[in-house]
Each structure stands twice: as structure tokens, then as C-alpha cells.
Scaffold this active site. Structure first.
Site, PDB file in Angstrom:
ATOM      1  N   ASP A 167       0.832  -1.209   0.170  1.00 30.35           N
ATOM      2  CA  ASP A 167      -0.116   0.003   0.084  1.00 30.35           C
ATOM      3  C   ASP A 167       0.964   1.254  -0.113  1.00 30.35           C
ATOM      4  O   ASP A 167       0.436   2.376   0.469  1.00 30.35           O
ATOM      5  CB  ASP A 167      -0.905   0.018   1.157  1.00 30.35           C
ATOM      6  N   LYS A 190       1.617   2.146  -4.961  1.00 36.87           N
ATOM      7  CA  LYS A 190       2.185   1.734  -6.439  1.00 36.87           C
ATOM      8  C   LYS A 190       1.319   1.934  -7.356  1.00 36.87           C
ATOM      9  O   LYS A 190       1.766   2.373  -8.822  1.00 36.87           O
ATOM     10  CB  LYS A 190       2.423   0.166  -6.336  1.00 36.87           C
ATOM     11  N   GLY A 221      -4.630  -4.205  -3.867  1.00 34.88           N
ATOM     12  CA  GLY A 221      -5.624  -3.515  -4.282  1.00 34.88           C
ATOM     13  C   GLY A 221      -4.764  -2.208  -4.653  1.00 34.88           C
ATOM     14  O   GLY A 221      -4.156  -1.477  -3.529  1.00 34.88           O
ATOM     15  N   HIS A 222      -4.729  -1.817  -5.885  1.00 37.05           N
ATOM     16  CA  HIS A 222      -3.966  -0.751  -6.189  1.00 37.05           C
ATOM     17  C   HIS A 222      -4.915   0.569  -6.802  1.00 37.05           C
ATOM     18  O   HIS A 222      -5.718   0.350  -7.513  1.00 37.05           O
ATOM     19  CB  HIS A 222      -3.029  -1.165  -7.420  1.00 37.05           C
ATOM     20  N   GLN A 251       1.954  -6.073  -3.139  1.00 34.80           N
ATOM     21  CA  GLN A 251       2.623  -6.318  -1.693  1.00 34.80           C
ATOM     22  C   GLN A 251       3.778  -5.344  -1.612  1.00 34.80           C
ATOM     23  O   GLN A 251       3.916  -4.315  -2.274  1.00 34.80           O
ATOM     24  CB  GLN A 251       2.845  -7.822  -1.318  1.00 34.80           C
TER      25      GLN A 251
HETATM   26  P1  GDP Z   1      -0.788   0.213  -3.500  1.00 31.95           P
HETATM   27  O1  GDP Z   1      -1.473  -0.881  -3.008  1.00 31.95           O
HETATM   28  O2  GDP Z   1       0.783   0.451  -3.447  1.00 31.95           O
HETATM   29  O3  GDP Z   1      -1.097   0.698  -4.991  1.00 31.95           O
HETATM   30  O4  GDP Z   1      -1.562   1.369  -2.562  1.00 31.95           O
HETATM   31  P2  GDP Z   1      -2.972   1.538  -2.134  1.00 31.95           P
HETATM   32  O5  GDP Z   1      -3.874   1.957  -3.360  1.00 31.95           O
HETATM   33  O6  GDP Z   1      -3.503   0.440  -1.510  1.00 31.95           O
HETATM   34  O7  GDP Z   1      -2.956   2.889  -1.118  1.00 31.95           O
HETATM   35  C1  GDP Z   1      -2.295   3.936  -1.249  1.00 31.95           C
HETATM   36  C2  GDP Z   1      -3.300   4.991  -0.967  1.00 31.95           C
HETATM   37  O8  GDP Z   1      -2.849   6.388  -0.873  1.00 31.95           O
HETATM   38  C3  GDP Z   1      -4.374   5.190  -2.004  1.00 31.95           C
HETATM   39  O9  GDP Z   1      -5.644   5.691  -1.249  1.00 31.95           O
HETATM   40  C4  GDP Z   1      -4.007   6.439  -2.682  1.00 31.95           C
HETATM   41  O10 GDP Z   1      -4.935   7.141  -3.497  1.00 31.95           O
HETATM   42  C5  GDP Z   1      -3.260   7.045  -1.777  1.00 31.95           C
HETATM   43  N1  GDP Z   1      -2.036   7.958  -2.048  1.00 31.95           N
HETATM   44  C6  GDP Z   1      -1.123   7.686  -2.944  1.00 31.95           C
HETATM   45  N2  GDP Z   1      -0.343   8.626  -3.159  1.00 31.95           N
HETATM   46  C7  GDP Z   1      -0.399   9.558  -2.174  1.00 31.95           C
HETATM   47  C8  GDP Z   1      -0.022  10.608  -1.909  1.00 31.95           C
HETATM   48  O11 GDP Z   1       1.166  11.288  -2.178  1.00 31.95           O
HETATM   49  N3  GDP Z   1      -0.737  11.489  -0.835  1.00 31.95           N
HETATM   50  C9  GDP Z   1      -1.990  11.231  -0.601  1.00 31.95           C
HETATM   51  N4  GDP Z   1      -2.476  11.939   0.274  1.00 31.95           N
HETATM   52  N5  GDP Z   1      -2.356   9.810  -0.877  1.00 31.95           N
HETATM   53  C10 GDP Z   1      -1.761   9.000  -1.505  1.00 31.95           C
HETATM   54  P1  IMO Z   2      -0.789  -4.198  -2.296  1.00 31.92           P
HETATM   55  O1  IMO Z   2      -0.429  -4.764  -3.523  1.00 31.92           O
HETATM   56  C1  IMO Z   2      -0.991  -4.816   2.150  1.00 31.92           C
HETATM   57  C2  IMO Z   2      -1.190  -8.549   3.908  1.00 31.92           C
HETATM   58  C3  IMO Z   2      -2.154  -9.259   4.360  1.00 31.92           C
HETATM   59  C4  IMO Z   2      -1.605 -10.119   5.443  1.00 31.92           C
HETATM   60  C5  IMO Z   2      -0.518 -10.750   4.584  1.00 31.92           C
HETATM   61  C6  IMO Z   2      -1.025 -12.144   3.868  1.00 31.92           C
HETATM   62  O2  IMO Z   2      -2.099  -3.333  -2.307  1.00 31.92           O
HETATM   63  O3  IMO Z   2      -0.022  -3.288  -1.529  1.00 31.92           O
HETATM   64  P2  IMO Z   2      -2.421 -12.768   1.796  1.00 31.92           P
HETATM   65  O4  IMO Z   2      -3.741 -12.542   1.377  1.00 31.92           O
HETATM   66  O5  IMO Z   2      -1.259 -12.512   0.795  1.00 31.92           O
HETATM   67  O6  IMO Z   2      -2.390 -14.326   2.318  1.00 31.92           O
HETATM   68  O7  IMO Z   2      -2.099 -11.863   2.964  1.00 31.92           O
HETATM   69  O8  IMO Z   2       0.047  -9.959   3.459  1.00 31.92           O
HETATM   70  N1  IMO Z   2      -1.205  -8.341   2.132  1.00 31.92           N
HETATM   71  C7  IMO Z   2      -1.071  -6.854   2.073  1.00 31.92           C
HETATM   72  N2  IMO Z   2      -0.977  -5.851   2.867  1.00 31.92           N
HETATM   73  N3  IMO Z   2      -1.189  -4.578   0.737  1.00 31.92           N
HETATM   74  C8  IMO Z   2      -1.272  -5.663  -0.102  1.00 31.92           C
HETATM   75  O9  IMO Z   2      -1.184  -5.408  -1.284  1.00 31.92           O
HETATM   76  C9  IMO Z   2      -1.242  -6.843   0.359  1.00 31.92           C
HETATM   77  N4  IMO Z   2      -1.308  -8.103   0.007  1.00 31.92           N
HETATM   78  C10 IMO Z   2      -1.359  -8.927   1.144  1.00 31.92           C
HETATM   79  O10 IMO Z   2      -3.031  -8.142   5.087  1.00 31.92           O
HETATM   80  O11 IMO Z   2      -1.050  -9.793   6.566  1.00 31.92           O
HETATM   81 MG    MG Z   3      -2.795  -1.609  -1.910  1.00 38.53          MG
END
Ligand code: GDP
Ligand code: IMO
Ligand code: MG
Length: 421
Positions: free
Chosen positions: A12, A15, A39-40, A221
Site C-alpha cells: 500500500d 504503487k 489493491g492498487h 504487496q
Molecule cells: P498500492 O497498493 O501500493 O497501490 O497502494 P494503495 O492504493 O493500497 O494505497 C495507497 C493510498 O494512498 C491510496 O488511497 C492512494 O490514493 C493514496 N495515495 C497515493 N499517493 C498519495 C500521496 O502522495 N498523498 C496522499 N494523500 N495519498 C496518496
Molecule cells: P498491495 O499490492 C498490504 C498482507 C495481508 C496479510 C498478509 C498475507 O495493495 O500493496 P495474503 O492475502 O497474501 O495471504 O495476506 O499480507 N497483504 C497486503 N498488505 N497490501 C497488499 O497488497 C497486501 N497483500 C497482502 O494483509 O497481512
Molecule cells: Mg494496496
């Protein structure tokens, strides 16, 4: 050459947003591991999109997108994702490619994930319960079903054989999970996958690269969830580091170019397991609120804490990161002081190295404190406009990590990204 973008923390890191931005200068975006546990999030013309299996290059109309062999695919999630973004994504079905070697997540894999987690009680991993672990277990156990199997006449036979095996295991858990309800949607979704562009992705990529196409591998991840180097057993079931690109796409190590590593300006984790810089006080809560730290896949509140330079340096070493990207810098605007862990007191001894087993030792972070900044990073539109105190914080991190910062992200929007000279 193939460049790589991956998370350096526990996932998270942002990415999705960064890949969507960088995709402008690439021809192909390829996912190499993970599955619907990811979840991107990206914002396209103000609309929030969360991608789970589909690469984050789909909203750049010139980009081809590949789901590589290292990914595990839940056909239902993929179908839902396609249906959701199709109206926003011109030519999606012509631009999306799937490796015939990618493994499938079956309904019983999800049931096994739930049963395994339930059996662990307090020690549960905190899995997303998407069937990731059981699907990868069948892959390495040489039992799995692959996308290429869908086109074979004996697919149902193979499906039934594997499902029977799973039912035996489920009985041992004594768990009653109604996985049968997932079977019909599974087979309907499998039909849709049959109509996608299924390719021998390693040749497909090789041909494109020989023709001069630029490829970006998109990690899922984060490095600290890597099955070998993360906080085992509180990890996911794939190699999330740069090495995973070679096995997850079928490209040779010599072809890897830049490695972009992403970190938040602070740190989060969702699920169980060690987190040395976690803040269980009001500062942690304030980070969660300011950063809106709730999981993009499960909605669970994320655990929050200060940036951990010890863990980051380890992750940078493992993947050979050449360019650092710092996201969510704007969230620190309201904090004073801002802290960064620079060492641990591990079982009484100071170290700057990531220990073998954080689960069974006492870890006390040693922090460096920085003064907060007097104007918001969120308002800045270029490097020169950034507050000096924030620049000092970045310089300190760069020196400690011996890696240049390439971009600073200061908001959710596509354009809220500052290139660092
Ligand atoms: P990912 O899994 O690495 O793609 O990240 P996620 O989408 O799960 O979580 C990142 C969260 O941070 C999302 O809600 C994005 O919209 C938000 N986000 C990304 N970059 C920034 C930033 O520079 N500032 C803020 N406030 N939010 C951001
Ligand atoms: P993105 O790509 C954050 C965590 C789960 C759990 C552990 C194992 O959005 O960054 P799994 O479902 O793989 O068996 O879970 O890994 N986890 C993540 N945490 N971002 C993710 O993906 C994750 N994918 C798995 O919360 O602790
Ligand atoms: Mg994510």
C-alpha cells in the site's frame, strides 16, 4: 530492458498511482506476482479506481498490460474488474494479455485460506482471505491449475480432482465453509477468461523487447511481505522483491534496468506480524486519520507508525533499488516533530541490520527527530517550492539509504508528483 517498480514496506505504498503516472513512458506494464490480495488505487479524471489483478497501466491508452505467470488469478475477481473498468478504458480487451502459465485460484482455495486462518486463532496471519496461500501451495506442490488448462478438454476433470483433494483437507480442519456457492460464478468467469488474449508470455515479452518496447514490471504487496525475506510467517506467499520479476515473467536478470522502490513518508501495515515502528498512541491514530489508512482490498484499518530506515535499507539492498519514490509526503504536514527509525535495540543490542526473527525478540527502535515544516508540502508544485525542513528530512533519508530520491508524491492525483533534480 525491463524496469521494475515495487513496494519497500508492507504494501500500500502507492504503487498504483505511480505506475499509472510512469506508464506514460512505457509500452507494456506487467504484473509479476501476487493476485487479488493486491489493491492498487488510482484516480482517473477524478474517479477512484482500485485494481486487484489488472496492471495499473490500463488507463494509458497506448499501453499493453500483461498478467504474468507469477500471478495467481481469481477468475471472478478478474471478470468483475474488467466489467467495472471497461466503460472507462478504451480498447481494454485488445490491450490486456494473460500468461497461459499463471495459476488459478479455485473456490476451494478460498475456503482453505479461511479454514487455515481460523485454525491459527490469535496467531493468524491476517490474510486477505483471497485464497493466495493455498493457490501458491498447489503451484509449488505441483497440483495447481493454470490459465492454459482452461482451453483443454479435460479442464473439468482436473478441476474435480483438485477440488476433491481440497475437500479432504477441509474435512480435517472441521470447517464448514459454503464454497459451493462460489462454483457457478467461477465457471462463468472461466468462460470469460477463455476469450482473453492468452499468450506464451515469456516469448511475447521477449519479442516486444527485441523490437525496442519499454517494459515496466509492477510489483504487488511490499518487500517486507516477501515470503523469503519478510517478517515470516507473517508474509504473503510470493517473492515481492526484484528477483520475483525474473521468475514471475520469464525474463533474465541481465535485462533488468532501473528499479524504482516506493515508500510512504511514514509506515503502515495491515494484518498481523511485527512492525517495529508501530505507534499505538494518539500519533498513530492521527496518522491513520490524516492518511485515510484503511485497506483498499479489505477496508481494514491499517496499523501506522514512523518511517523505518533500517527496514528500508534492507529492502533497497534486496532489490538493488536505483531510484527511490516517497509517497504521501503531504500527510506529514501536520506532524511536529517527525521521526525516523535509524537503528534497533534488538534483545538489548544496538543494530542497523534487519534481524532474523522479529517475532521472537524485543525490538526497540532508535529514532532521529526532525522539526516539522512551516508550509504544507501538499501545496508545492515543484522541488524548489518544498519547505527547507522537509528537504532536510529527505536529504537525511537519501544519505542513510545511499539511494537518490527520484519523485515525491504529495497528493492522490496523477499530477501531484514532484520530480527531484
Ligand atoms: P498500492 O497498493 O501500493 O497501490 O497502494 P494503495 O492504493 O493500497 O494505497 C495507497 C493510498 O494512498 C491510496 O488511497 C492512494 O490514493 C493514496 N495515495 C497515493 N499517493 C498519495 C500521496 O502522495 N498523498 C496522499 N494523500 N495519498 C496518496
Ligand atoms: P498491495 O499490492 C498490504 C498482507 C495481508 C496479510 C498478509 C498475507 O495493495 O500493496 P495474503 O492475502 O497474501 O495471504 O495476506 O499480507 N497483504 C497486503 N498488505 N497490501 C497488499 O497488497 C497486501 N497483500 C497482502 O494483509 O497481512
Ligand atoms: Mg494496496
Amino acid at each position: 530492458m525491463i524496469d521494475v517498480l515495487l513496494g519497500l514496506q508492507w504494501g500500500d505504498e502507492g504503487k498504483g498511482k505511480i505506475v499509472d503516472y510512469l506508464a506514460k513512458k512505457y509500452d507494456i506494464i506487467a504484473r509479476f506476482q501476487g493476485g487479488p490480495n493486491a489493491g492498487h488505487t488510482l484516480y482517473v479524471n477524478g474517479t477512484k479506481i482500485v485494481l486487484h489483478t489488472i496492471p495499473s497501466g490500463v488507463f494509458q491508452e497506448h499501453c499493453l498490460n500483461l498478467i504474468g505467470n507469477g500471478v495467481v488469478i481469481d477468475p471472478v475477481t478478474l471478470q468483475n474488474e474488467i466489467n467495472k473498468i471497461l466503460p472507462l478504458c478504451p480498447g481494454l480487451l485488445h490491450r490486456l494479455f494473460v500468461s497461459s502459465r499463471a495459476h488459478l485460484i479455485l473456490p476451494t482455495h478460498r475456503a482453505l485460506d479461511a479454514a487455515s486462518e481460523a485454525s491459527k486463532g490469535e496467531a493468524k496471519i491476517g490474510s486477505t482471505l483471497k485464497g493466495i496461500g493455498p493457490a501458491y501451495m498447489d503451484k509449488t506442490g505441483r497440483n495447481g491449475l493454470r490459465v492454459g488448462d482452461i482451453t483443454g478438454k479435460d479442464f473439468i476433470e482436473k478441476y474435480n480432482r483438485l477440488t476433491q483433494k481440497h475437500i479432504q483437507i477441509l474435512r480435517q480442519y472441521g470447517e464448514v465453509v459454503d464454497w459451493k456457492q462460489w462454483e457457478q460464478p467461477f465457471f462463468e468467469a472461466v468462460e470469460q477468461i477463455r476469450s482473453l488474449n492468452i499468450v506464451n508470455a515469456e516469448y511475447w515479452l521477449d519479442n516486444h523487447m527485441k523490437n525496442g518496447k519499454q517494459v515496466l514490471a509492477e510489483g504487488a504487496q511490499g518487500s517486507m511481505l516477501d515470503v523469503d525475506f519478510g517478517t515470516y510467517p507473517f508474509v504473503t506467499s510470493s517473492n515481492t522483491i526484484a528477483a520475483g520479476v525474473c521468475s514471475g515473467l520469464g525474463v533474465a536478470p541481465s535485462r533488468i534496468g532501473e528499479v524504482y522502490g516506493i515508500t510512504k513518508a511514514y509506515c503502515t501495515r495491515v494484518g498481523g506480524g511485527p512492525f517495529p515502528t508501530e505507534l499505538l498512541d494518539e500519533t498513530g491514530e492521527a496518522l491513520r486519520v490524516a492518511g485515510n489508512e484503511f485497506g483498499a482490498t479489505t477496508g481494514r484499518p491499517r496499523r501506522c507508525g514512523w518511517i523505518d530506515l533500517v527496514a528500508l535499507r534492507y529492502a533497497i539492498m534486496l532489490s538493488g533499488v536505483t531510484k527511490l519514490i516517497i509517497t504521501k509526503a503531504d500527510i506529514l504536514d501536520q506532524f511536529n516533530p517527525v521521526k525516523a527509525a535509524v537503528a534497533y535495540i534488538a534483545d538489548g543490542k544496538e543494530t542497523k541490520e534487519w534481524p532474523y526473527d522479529l517475532c521472537n525478540m524485543s525490538i526497540e527502535p532508535v529514532y532521529e527527530s526532525f522539526a516539522g515544516w512551516d508550509k504544507p508540502v501538499s501545496d508545492c508544485i515543484d522541488y524548489n517550492g518544498l519547505p527547507q525542513a522537509f528537504k532536510d528530512y529527505c536529504r537525511f533519508a537519501e544519505n542513510y539509504l545511499e539511494t537518490k530520491i527520484a519523485f515525491i508524491s504529495n497528493g492522490t492525483g496523477r499530477e501531484q508528483l514532484l520530480a527531484i533534480p
